[in-house]
Design an enzyme around this catalytic site. Structure first.
Site, PDB file in Angstrom:
ATOM      1  N   GLY A 147      -3.090  -5.224   1.900  1.00  0.00           N
ATOM      2  CA  GLY A 147      -3.504  -6.364   0.928  1.00  0.00           C
ATOM      3  C   GLY A 147      -4.066  -7.028   2.300  1.00  0.00           C
ATOM      4  O   GLY A 147      -4.188  -7.373   3.297  1.00  0.00           O
TER       5      GLY A 147
ATOM      6  N   THR B  30     -21.481  -3.460   8.324  1.00  0.00           N
ATOM      7  CA  THR B  30     -20.905  -2.840   8.923  1.00  0.00           C
ATOM      8  C   THR B  30     -20.903  -1.266   9.457  1.00  0.00           C
ATOM      9  O   THR B  30     -21.451  -0.987   7.943  1.00  0.00           O
ATOM     10  CB  THR B  30     -19.415  -2.986   9.234  1.00  0.00           C
ATOM     11  OG1 THR B  30     -18.433  -3.177   7.214  1.00  0.00           O
ATOM     12  CG2 THR B  30     -18.599  -4.581   9.280  1.00  0.00           C
TER      13      THR B  30
ATOM     14  N   GLY C 212     -19.294   1.692  10.044  1.00  0.00           N
ATOM     15  CA  GLY C 212     -18.134   2.118  10.905  1.00  0.00           C
ATOM     16  C   GLY C 212     -18.264   2.766  12.251  1.00  0.00           C
ATOM     17  O   GLY C 212     -18.520   2.133  13.530  1.00  0.00           O
TER      18      GLY C 212
ATOM     19  N   GLY D 161     -21.170   1.067  14.314  1.00  0.00           N
ATOM     20  CA  GLY D 161     -20.867   0.185  14.810  1.00  0.00           C
ATOM     21  C   GLY D 161     -21.441  -1.524  13.662  1.00  0.00           C
ATOM     22  O   GLY D 161     -20.617  -0.791  12.483  1.00  0.00           O
TER      23      GLY D 161
ATOM     24  N   ASP E 194     -10.070  -4.574   7.456  1.00  0.00           N
ATOM     25  CA  ASP E 194      -9.898  -5.973   7.599  1.00  0.00           C
ATOM     26  C   ASP E 194      -9.455  -6.221   8.846  1.00  0.00           C
ATOM     27  O   ASP E 194      -9.476  -7.581   9.162  1.00  0.00           O
ATOM     28  CB  ASP E 194      -7.992  -6.316   7.013  1.00  0.00           C
ATOM     29  CG  ASP E 194      -8.365  -5.520   5.850  1.00  0.00           C
ATOM     30  OD1 ASP E 194      -9.825  -5.944   4.880  1.00  0.00           O
ATOM     31  OD2 ASP E 194      -7.949  -5.581   4.611  1.00  0.00           O
TER      32      ASP E 194
ATOM     33  N   ASN F 162      -3.226  -8.200   5.962  1.00  0.00           N
ATOM     34  CA  ASN F 162      -4.237  -7.309   6.841  1.00  0.00           C
ATOM     35  C   ASN F 162      -5.185  -8.295   8.112  1.00  0.00           C
ATOM     36  O   ASN F 162      -4.392  -7.938   9.353  1.00  0.00           O
ATOM     37  CB  ASN F 162      -5.303  -6.083   6.502  1.00  0.00           C
ATOM     38  CG  ASN F 162      -4.048  -4.642   6.116  1.00  0.00           C
ATOM     39  OD1 ASN F 162      -2.992  -5.518   6.012  1.00  0.00           O
ATOM     40  ND2 ASN F 162      -4.864  -4.111   5.042  1.00  0.00           N
TER      41      ASN F 162
ATOM     42  N   ASP G 262       1.017  -1.470   0.055  1.00  0.00           N
ATOM     43  CA  ASP G 262       0.029  -0.622  -0.387  1.00  0.00           C
ATOM     44  C   ASP G 262       0.888   1.369   0.422  1.00  0.00           C
ATOM     45  O   ASP G 262       1.873   1.585   0.485  1.00  0.00           O
ATOM     46  CB  ASP G 262      -0.225   0.251   1.114  1.00  0.00           C
ATOM     47  CG  ASP G 262      -1.908  -1.411   1.064  1.00  0.00           C
ATOM     48  OD1 ASP G 262      -2.358  -1.443  -0.284  1.00  0.00           O
ATOM     49  OD2 ASP G 262      -2.208  -1.146   1.852  1.00  0.00           O
TER      50      ASP G 262
END
Length: 301
Positions: free
Chosen positions: A48, A220, A222, A225, A253, A52, A12
């Site tokens: 990746g 999910t 963020g 929750g 991840d 992760n 990354d």
């Protein structure tokens, strides 16, 4: 017992734009879009999805087994994972490709623009999953298109329960293909945007998709929750306030590492998601996807 993690290994390149994307992009001019973002800071990190997730699960005391492909430049990543003690017998090197590369720009609101070169990841389907009594469960994370399709089929044939986590790879698949993935999986994990796309392409709401053989569907949200859907019933699992918001790269991840740890311990899905929320909040306070430290005693695992 081990957890098989099928997904990408990537390098990354992470940059930060000290403004807002929304202030630089004119919606009425997107047909002639030509923008440049000045990014004063730049870091190169190991990333990746598979790497992760393995990093998170390993720190929690789990036993990740990574199934992925590296390119000719991938030796440092292989050595890094070997140093952790992760099994490497399912990590192949493709000599005529580069390791997958992600170039990420993050603005001050933590919105991200990413360019992704798949490189060796496009050959991930050369890896085959066979029945293995040492593998307890698995995850199909974003990977090469053929690899995701074939590995899901192989996991089902081998009788290995798995999480289908399409992530940014979801747009590669049409409604029938996504229905097939869901029919093969034991759990499904998506963020709220992906969840809307999944519902649109399959023609079924998340509640409807969960009314099936699935043991659960995780949506999910963020910092807010997660919603956990089980047989059409929604349970909201509150988010965890982060000590600092530094870098969202790899938060999803890190979450999935916590989720897999809980499932591998026989926890129920809500308890597993609650731990995963805590891991995501710890990760966002650190720059890069693999630079945070988990205190197992403090986490109670």
């Amino acid at each position: 017992m081990s957890v098989l993690i099928c997904g990408s290994l990537a390098f990354d390149t992470i940059t930060t734009f000290p403004g807002r994307f929304a202030q630089q992009i004119l919606p009425e001019q997107v047909h002639i879009l030509n923008v440049s973002f000045l990014v004063p800071s730049l870091r190169r990190e190991f990333g990746g999805c598979a790497g992760n997730i393995a990093y998170s699960l390993h720190q929690l005391g789990g036993a990740p087994v990574v199934m992925a492909t590296l390119g000719s430049d991938g030796l440092p990543y292989r050595q890094r994972m070997q140093h952790w003690g992760v099994r490497m017998d399912h990590v192949r090197t493709v000599d005529d490709s580069y390791t997958a590369q992600a170039i990420i720009i993050t603005d001050q609101d933590n919105n991200q623009i990413t360019a992704f070169h798949p490189g060796a990841m496009q050959q991930a389907h050369i890896q085959r999953i066979d029945a293995d009594p040492t593998i307890q469960l698995a995850i199909i994370a974003p990977d090469g298109r053929d690899a995701m399709i074939q590995h899901a089929e192989q996991l089902q044939a081998a009788g290995i329960p798995f999480v289908f986590d399409p992530g940014q790879g979801l747009p590669m698949f049409d409604g029938d293909e996504l229905k097939r993935f869901v029919s093969q999986a034991t759990w499904v994990a998506v963020n709220d945007y992906e969840g809307k796309m999944l519902a649109e392409r399959t023609g079924q709401s998340l509640a409807e998709l969960s009314k099936s053989h699935l043991k659960g569907l995780i949506e999910t949200l963020g910092a807010d929750g997660c919603n956990v859907w089980i047989q059409g019933e929604k349970t909201h699992v509150p988010g965890v306030k982060a000590a600092a918001v530094v870098d969202p790269t790899g938060c999803g991840d890190a979450f999935r590492g916590g989720l897999l740890y809980g499932l591998s311990q026989g926890w129920d899905l809500v308890k597993s998601v609650a731990l995963a929320n805590r891991i995501g909040a710890i990760k966002i306070a650190a720059a890069g996807p693999q630079n945070y430290t988990l205190d197992r005693a403090a986490l109670g695992v």
